[in-house]
Each structure stands twice: as C-alpha cells, then as structure tokens.
Scaffold this active site. Structure first.
Site, short mmCIF file in Angstrom:
data_model
loop_
_atom_site.label_atom_id
_atom_site.label_comp_id
_atom_site.label_asym_id
_atom_site.label_seq_id
_atom_site.Cartn_x
_atom_site.Cartn_y
_atom_site.Cartn_z
N ARG A 189 0.84 -1.20 0.00
CA ARG A 189 0.00 0.00 0.00
C ARG A 189 0.87 1.25 0.00
NH1 ARG A 189 -2.96 -2.06 4.94
NH2 ARG A 189 -4.01 -3.93 4.13
N GLU A 244 -10.18 -5.16 5.13
CA GLU A 244 -10.15 -6.61 4.95
C GLU A 244 -9.11 -7.25 5.86
OE1 GLU A 244 -11.27 -7.75 0.42
OE2 GLU A 244 -9.45 -6.59 0.67
N GLU A 245 -7.93 -6.64 5.91
CA GLU A 245 -6.86 -7.21 6.71
C GLU A 245 -7.27 -7.34 8.18
OE1 GLU A 245 -2.08 -6.52 7.61
OE2 GLU A 245 -3.20 -5.06 6.42
N GLY A 246 -7.88 -6.31 8.71
CA GLY A 246 -8.31 -6.36 10.10
C GLY A 246 -9.45 -7.33 10.33
N ASP A 295 -7.40 -4.46 0.94
CA ASP A 295 -7.56 -3.17 1.61
C ASP A 295 -7.43 -3.33 3.12
OD1 ASP A 295 -10.15 -3.62 2.87
OD2 ASP A 295 -11.06 -3.35 0.89
#
Length: 504
Positions: A132, A170-172, A167
């Site tokens: 990112r 999503e990761e969290g 994004d």
C-alpha cells in the site's frame, strides 16, 4: 428291468438336485446385483494463500472437506512456509526477483498436494501495508511487482485466482475471523461427531501489529456511529457486524522510523541526536535519504539526502515513552470520547482480545506472554530499557544487535497505542492475550480470507457408488462356494452310483 428303473429314478433325482442347486446359484447371483447405494467420503480440498506483508512473505496451505457447514467451509492449516528475503515491496529495484523469491515455498506446497488435485487448488496472493505504501509512492511500480509474482504463481499447476493488494479493512476483519474460528466461537465439533454453533460462543477482538500498519477489530456493544467503520459477514449461517480500522503508517517499522524523524527534527536537524529508546552504548549513523525514505515521514525543509545524522542511545525509558507519545495524535477527535488515535472514530473496546504478530513477538521476548499484570508489564519494560548495550548482548547472545536495540521503543510503542490509543485501562488490560498460534495454527488474516471465500466457493457433492455391504458380500460368497462344492459332490456320488456293477 427293476435295476434300470432304480437307476433312472436316481438319475432323475440327481438332475432335480442339480437343477435346484443351479436355481439357488442364480438367485444368489441376482441378489448380489441388488447393490446398496453408498456415499463416498468427501474429497479433501486444498487452498493456498500467500501473505505478502511489509517485512516478508509467508505461504499458508489450507485443507478442507468438500462439504460446508451452514454454507461455510471447515478448514485447517496443513503447513506454512516462510519465503526467504524481505517483503515483495522491497524488490522495487528488481521486480522479477519478487516472483523468483516465491518458488521455494510454492514447491513445498506442490509436493504436499496430491498431483490429481493441483489444478483444483485455488491460489491467492494478498499484499498488505508494505505494498500500500509503495502504491502511494509509485503505483506503476507496485503493479509491476504484482505482475511478476502473478507470473510466477501462474507457472505452477494451481488454479491461480489473483494477486492483489487487500484493503486495510479486509486485513483487520479477516484477522478477526481467523482468531474466532480457531477458538471455535463460530462452529464447534462435538464429541458425537457433529458440527454445532455454540450458543455461548465467546466472540473475541483481534489486535494485529505489522511492519507498516496496525489493526483493531471487535464486535461493539452499542450501534456504531462512524461511517464505513464496520464490516458485515455471514459465517455458518450467522451474521456478524464488526468494527474494524487499520492505521497505515503505524505498524512497528514505520513507527520506529517516525520516532527517528521526530527526534531529528526536535534536535534542530542536528547531525548528532540522542535517542532515549536506544540502549546506552549503541550508536548508529544514517543518511537523511535513509531516514526519510518513507511516505509516512515528512521530509524537513532544505532536505539534503546525502547528509548524515548520528543517533546515540541514552537508555531512558520515561523519555522514550514521552517521545513515542509525540508521534501519535492522541487529542484530535470529532466524536470524543469515542476515538482511537489520529482522530479516528472507535467505540469503546468490548470483551476479550487476542494480540498477535509483533505484539506477540515483542512481549514474548520480554517474557510477558500470554498474559501478565499491567504493573508487571510496565516494570519489565522499564527495567529492559534501562539496560546498556553490553548487558543486553551478554544476556541475549543469539539475537543480533540491530534487533536488540529496538525492543525498548517497540514495547513502549505497544503500550502507547493499547492504553492511550485504543483506550484499554487497568480494568480491561487482563482481557488481552498475547499469542502467535491457536491450535497449532498461525493467527493472521489468511485463514479468515479462505473462510470468507468458502461462502462463494461451491461445496462438493460427494456422489454415490453402488455395491454391497462387505459383511453381506462375504456371507453370500461363502454360501455360493459351499453350494457349488455340495452340488459337485452329489454329482460325483451319482455318477459313481450309476456305474456300480449289477448284483443280480
């Protein structure tokens, strides 16, 4: 004549016996044709997810049965493989090498999957905060790296589903799914062999700390106020609303870089700067190009990339903590008091939390895992920060100096974002557990990613085969052999009888 009549009767009787025997055999053969329908066991399916984080890449191979439980797959981790070298974003000067770096672990996964299932195995690569950041600096270069890693994965006989930058939400959220799945909060296997949704399932929050970003995810008690701050999932037939936020530029590596830049600027851009987070006796010189090579730090006025600055450790824990608090905005909040840090809306933390990734690694080094009282944590960090370099090296001969120097700053950073950022208190501190794995499975976003994908991956029909039960087949086979033997014995006796000499 009488003797001939007797022999004829005997022959007719024998023929009748043989006829009955043959009819019995035919009936048994027909009964064997009356096959029972038997379900085949579900075929084990596989899935590959590559986690391309800011520091390194790891491959995770998951396996699951073809069926679903309430429309979501049951998944377990078969193996993991750490890719050698840095994260794929570190190959900005040589993008093809990013793809080459994956081959060793892809070979490991290929060897672990039966050859007949290679083409049916989906493979994904998800890049996180490191890419990112690279995208903010040079989007075309970030795309080129993704193209190179995609080219490498496509050269393997897997069902490649794409390489992309996931994004921050999503990761969290996927990390939250992972930890709750591993704790059997969504679905549980009973002693009787059934999968059930635990009525008293304990849903926990997730705290992830990577190199370039950090995430918090949990289910809030009250309705969420902030826009675009929740994710909604349907897992095993139940719906969940999760508050989640990812703080880009506040992962461990970027926080340490922000700290160095802050110390340099507050020292009047001097070429000699004291760092209270470094142990006494540690000295390092870096160019300003190295110090300000991230979009997370703002370059000073009259920036000279070739100029050097020397940082000298002073080993002062209170000053270290104070400096770290200055690189985090803890005051601006339009929805006060419901804020995390940097002005981001966050409802009050709720329930138990699992902290993993760098949270675990730092606290594990300090002997504070999986849990420790807050007073013990604070005193342990202060004691460590006040040790000089020579003492640390003697106590930790297997750890390189560059890693040792950062534990003090890292520990104080963790305490700052947990206590003053996310607003954990002395009353809620014991609700945090610091772990790397649960049930021998690594905690991270990748397993949650696979679980979420199973909601759209169709389940496999096990199909059916026809046949007879093994016990029935064995009994019928024995009876057929016995009847054949008996029939042959009768025929032999009859033949011998007809050949007996006459007694008249």
């Amino acid at each position: 004549m009488a003797e001939i009549g007797i022999k004829v009767k005997v022959i007719l009787l024998g023929a009748a016996v043989v006829t009955v025997t043959l009819m019995t055999l035919i009936a048994l053969i027909l009964s064997l044709a009356n096959h029972q329908t038997l379900n085949r066991p579900y075929l084990t399916q596989y899935g590959i997810v590559l986690d391309a984080s800011s520091n390194h890449t790891a491959l995770f191979l998951y396996q699951r049965l073809g069926y679903k439980e309430n429309e979501t797959g049951i998944i377990s981790q078969k193996l993991s493989c750490d890719v050698e070298g840095g994260g794929i974003s570190s190959y900005d000067q040589n993008p093809p090498a990013a793809g080459e770096s994956l081959k060793k672990c892809l070979d490991v996964a290929k060897a672990a999957i039966p050859e007949g299932q290679w083409k049916a195995t989906p493979a994904y690569l998800g890049a996180t905060a490191g890419m990112r950041l690279l995208g903010l600096q040079n989007q075309s270069l970030a795309n080129r790296i993704l193209e190179e890693v995609a080219k490498t994965i496509q050269s393997y006989p897997f069902d490649f589903r794409g390489a992309r930058i996931i994004d921050d939400k999503e990761e969290g959220a996927f990390g939250w799914i992972t930890i709750n799945y591993l704790l059997e909060s969504f679905v549980k296997h009973t002693f009787e062999g059934f999968w059930i949704h635990p009525k008293a399932g304990k849903i926990v929050g997730a705290l992830d700390l990577g190199g370039a970003s950090t995430q918090i995810s949990f289910t809030p008690i009250d309705p969420v106020k902030g826009p675009n701050s929740t994710s909604n999932f349907t897992l095993y037939g139940y719906k969940y609303e999760v508050y989640t936020h990812s703080y880009l530029c506040y992962g461990m590596d970027q926080a340490l870089k922000k700290l160095q830049a802050y110390l340099h600027k507050t020292a009047g851009a001097s070429s000699a700067v004291n760092n209270p987070c470094y142990p006494k006796g540690y000295i390092v010189s870096v160019t300003l190009a190295e110090l300000y090579n991230s979009p997370c730090v703002e370059k000073p006025i009259n920036f000279n990339p070739n100029a050097k600055v020397t940082f000298s450790g002073t080993g002062n824990s209170p000053s270290c903590l104070s400096s770290i608090e200055n690189i985090i905005n803890l005051t601006d909040c339009a929805l006060s008091p419901d804020c995390g840090f940097n002005g981001v809306y966050q409802p009050p933390v709720n329930g138990e939390f699992y902290a993993f990734s760098s949270y675990f690694h730092i606290f594990n080094f300090l002997g504070l895992t999986p849990k420790a009282e807050l007073t013990q944590v604070l005193s342990t960090i202060e004691t460590h920060c006040n040790k000089d370099l020579s003492t640390l090296v003697v106590e930790n001969p297997s750890i390189n100096v560059k890693t040792l120097r950062d534990y003090c700053a890292s520990a104080n950073y963790i305490m700052t974002i947990l206590l003053k950022g996310y607003k954990f208190s002395s009353n809620t501190w014991n609700q945090i557990t610091f772990e790397k794995q649960v049930a021998d499975v690594d905690i991270g976003w990748t397993l949650g990613y696979m679980l979420n994908l199973t909601n759209v991956i169709p389940s496999e029909s096990p199909g059916a085969v026809t046949g007879v039960v093994h016990s029935q087949w064995a009994a019928q086979t024995f009876f057929i052999v016995f009847v054949l033997f008996l029939s042959l014995l009768i025929i032999v006796i009859l033949v011998l009888f007809t050949r007996l000499p006459s007694t008249a």
